[in-house]
Design an enzyme around this catalytic site. Sequence first.
Site, mmCIF file in Angstrom:
data_model
loop_
_atom_site.group_PDB
_atom_site.id
_atom_site.type_symbol
_atom_site.label_atom_id
_atom_site.label_comp_id
_atom_site.label_asym_id
_atom_site.label_seq_id
_atom_site.Cartn_x
_atom_site.Cartn_y
_atom_site.Cartn_z
ATOM 1 N N ASP A 11 0.836 -1.193 0.000
ATOM 2 C CA ASP A 11 0.000 0.000 0.000
ATOM 3 C C ASP A 11 0.881 1.257 0.000
ATOM 4 O OD1 ASP A 11 -2.777 1.083 0.391
ATOM 5 O OD2 ASP A 11 -1.893 1.880 2.224
ATOM 6 N N GLU A 18 15.159 -15.149 -0.164
ATOM 7 C CA GLU A 18 15.685 -16.084 0.829
ATOM 8 C C GLU A 18 14.691 -17.186 1.155
ATOM 9 O OE1 GLU A 18 16.578 -13.677 4.181
ATOM 10 O OE2 GLU A 18 18.290 -12.651 3.231
#
Length: 563
Positions: free
Chosen positions: A226, A277
């Site tokens: 957002d 990751e």
Amino acid sequence: MTVTGPQTTAARLVHPAEPGPGPWHRDAVIYQVYPRSWADADGDGVGDLPGITARLRHLVELGVDAVWLSPFYPSPQADAGYDISDHRDVDPLFGSLADADALLARAHELGLKVIVDLVPNHTSDEHPWFAAALASRPGSPERARYVFRDGRGHGGELPPTNWSSAFGGAAWTRVVEADGRPGQWYLHVFDRRQPDLNWDHPEVRADFEDVLRFWLDRGVDGFRVDVASGLVKDPTMPDWHGPLRVQGVDTDGRPHPARDQEGVHEIYRAWRLLLEEHRGDRVLVAEAWVADLDRVARYVRPDEMHQAFNFAYLLTPWRAADLRQTIEASLRANDAVGAPTTWVLSNHDVVRHASRLGTPARGGRMTGIGADDPQPDGPLGLRRARAATLLMLALPGAAYLYQGEELGLPEHTTLPDGARQDPTFVRTAGAEKGRDGARVPIPWEAGAPAYGFSTSGRSWLPQPREWARYAVDAQRGVPGSTYELYRAALRLRRERHLGRGDLRWLDAPEDVVAFGNGDLVVMANTGEEPVPLPDGARVLLASDDLPGDGTLPPDTAAWVVPA
């Protein structure tokens, strides 16, 4: 003068096809669920996570690839959940963390990816950090997590800058200090109950990286970020002399001091590394209201985000020349950085396109429609919306759908003022009707209480009486219904790999958007007169009934295979 159909041999390549399979997000169709308005499982009139889980098969039958969930986190709901007090939990209004886990498990079982909202620009004023800031002195470590400034004027009685809130009114609120005297001001680009965080503070950065890990570990497939362009502010805090509350540039060419600053890109490069990751193909999606398409593309460079909403396309009027210009500019900007273009026509913050396209402006930015405003032409708006959707779903790249648009839902344009809850309506004293009209709970069953949204018949916003005809069960299996049009378009899009295809402009009449994608010819007639289809073409799908004389009527789109 004789008008001919598109010349399929006179093609100009704008975007090449992508070779072979690639990451899922590059051509995905993602469906936005606004949790409070999707399905209410406990009968309190507000949608919830168990309600979403129970209705997920609808998305599989529709044919989308993923679901994006608007916020469901703990919140006082001053801005419908975008004022978050805890980013690592679920508001009891929507359920529990166990319900979130069950939703993720069921979605993945059905083959759906799940994207959740991340709201990093601000918190709720009830967040523990902000409570600590108010209880602390100016200059304290607690206040440093937010944007506090001394006021201007003899006694600091004037706001630090002239910035306006995106919801109307000033973007600063003055606090009362512990000794009872008026004190510093804090920045809130949105409502006063949504204080902006200070993204120069390492603790803010570290905490949000931990929030990302929390939800990644629970299995989410990505984040819609957002206010992605707004996290970093110009530290000099200059006044703004450009158009009030409009994304753009100041009088000297600068971006707004609270938008599109260079520092945001460092944040997203760190987030991209964090996502990589984790196992799986996780994505970041930018909600970046930035006018310049080349600057939007900077958010989706190879080491930053994966997608950015194409608001320029959403705001483009239903006119062929404008559409061609925006489509080409969008593809060129994103191709330059190796990113997919992400198309969208509606979401929870804008007037639904089935109504927006039925206005004399044929689309564009609107601030809501009320009962006393000029009303859209409903049938015309729906006709154009169906055509616009068929055009969008044939474009290469990814696409977003907003809940209910597959039903042809219009804006609730006669919503009583007393029912409105959007802070925009309140902060502008009703001058702007706000976004509630696009957020009304959707209809599932024509004859059920609240149209099947809630077994109790309760609904947090009133639903229009005429919405029974839009209900899912009134359209499922009905030839020509908007729901079946979407299903057919999504099936053909997947079968023909349109999201990974090319785009070649075809010579066509002035009021027609015509392009090739693979062996498909896509035509959208935005004019007022019928135009010929290619000679001998076989029609695969059309947004409305065709007359059978080889022409495409006004405000209609078609997918055809040339002879």
